[in-house]
Design an enzyme around this catalytic site. Structure first.
Site, mmCIF file in Angstrom:
data_model
loop_
_atom_site.group_PDB
_atom_site.id
_atom_site.type_symbol
_atom_site.label_atom_id
_atom_site.label_comp_id
_atom_site.label_asym_id
_atom_site.label_seq_id
_atom_site.Cartn_x
_atom_site.Cartn_y
_atom_site.Cartn_z
ATOM 1 N N HIS A 106 -2.164 0.844 6.986
ATOM 2 C CA HIS A 106 -2.702 0.836 5.544
ATOM 3 C C HIS A 106 -3.295 1.831 4.986
ATOM 4 C CE1 HIS A 106 -4.252 -1.716 2.082
ATOM 5 N NE2 HIS A 106 -5.127 -0.633 2.131
ATOM 6 N N HIS A 134 -5.998 1.497 -2.864
ATOM 7 C CA HIS A 134 -4.777 0.929 -2.585
ATOM 8 C C HIS A 134 -4.563 -0.621 -2.759
ATOM 9 C CE1 HIS A 134 -7.594 -1.567 -0.684
ATOM 10 N NE2 HIS A 134 -8.574 -0.871 -0.932
ATOM 11 N N CYS A 158 0.862 -0.824 -0.051
ATOM 12 C CA CYS A 158 0.105 -0.008 0.055
ATOM 13 C C CYS A 158 0.280 0.978 0.292
ATOM 14 C CB CYS A 158 -0.886 -0.085 1.293
ATOM 15 S SG CYS A 158 -0.492 0.290 2.906
#
Length: 186
Positions: A139, A156, A88
């Site tokens: 994340h 992402h 990510c």
């Protein structure tokens, strides 16, 4: 761990000539200077219904989003920054390189890079951060389209499905959302 500044070979689709994100960005800048490019970006949202939205975006934001979208479908790879595999934070590092901006390498570091933004004030190019608890960011994604207060699309690298776009306000991402940041490069 691979670095954002990696110069590893990146593979293209079969029959397609390889161009790095930097080469694509350089071509776009040259076209802009000669007056041939548009300040519009078309984005396709693939939910239950497919629709095209054309938005007037800042040129740099549009370039970063288009670069990130060019990686759609690339599988997840921890520490990856190439078309072979991406994580990510690597996706965002690589995408921001297209405008010659350097982002910190990890999602935790990226969460401290810029000013915090309230969810109601999100706009394209903002970074969104997720985690199991408020103290542990695990994340990151980037806002690609603000459709309404109930739909904010972000790109992402999902560990299970690779690089993809999702709605920030889906039940799954809503419960994991920690904060949003506007990077100082725009």
């Amino acid at each position: 761990m691979a670095s954002c500044q990696s110069s590893q070979v990146v593979f293209s689709k079969r029959g397609e000539e390889y161009k790095s994100a930097r080469e694509i960005a350089a071509e776009k800048r040259a076209a802009r200077k000669s007056g041939k490019s548009r300040e519009r970006i078309a984005s396709t949202s693939k939910d239950r219904t497919s629709r095209t939205r054309v938005r007037n975006l800042d040129k740099d934001v549009a370039t970063v989003i288009q670069t990130a979208r060019s990686y759609t479908g690339v599988p997840y790879r921890w520490g990856g920054t190439t078309r072979v595999g991406m994580d990510c934070s690597g996706l965002l590092c690589t995408s921001f390189q297209s405008i010659d901006a350097t982002l910190p390498r990890t999602s935790e570091e990226q969460s401290r890079y810029g000013d915090e933004v309230k969810p109601k004030d999100l706009r394209e190019g903002d970074l969104v951060f997720f985690g199991e608890n408020k103290r542990n960011i695990t994340h990151v994604g980037m806002v690609t389209e603000v459709v309404s207060r109930e739909e904010v699309r972000f790109i992402h690298a999902s560990t299970s499905l690779g690089v993809m776009e999702n709605n920030l306000y889906s039940d799954y991402y809503k419960k994991l959302f920690i904060k949003a940041v506007r990077p100082p490069v725009f």
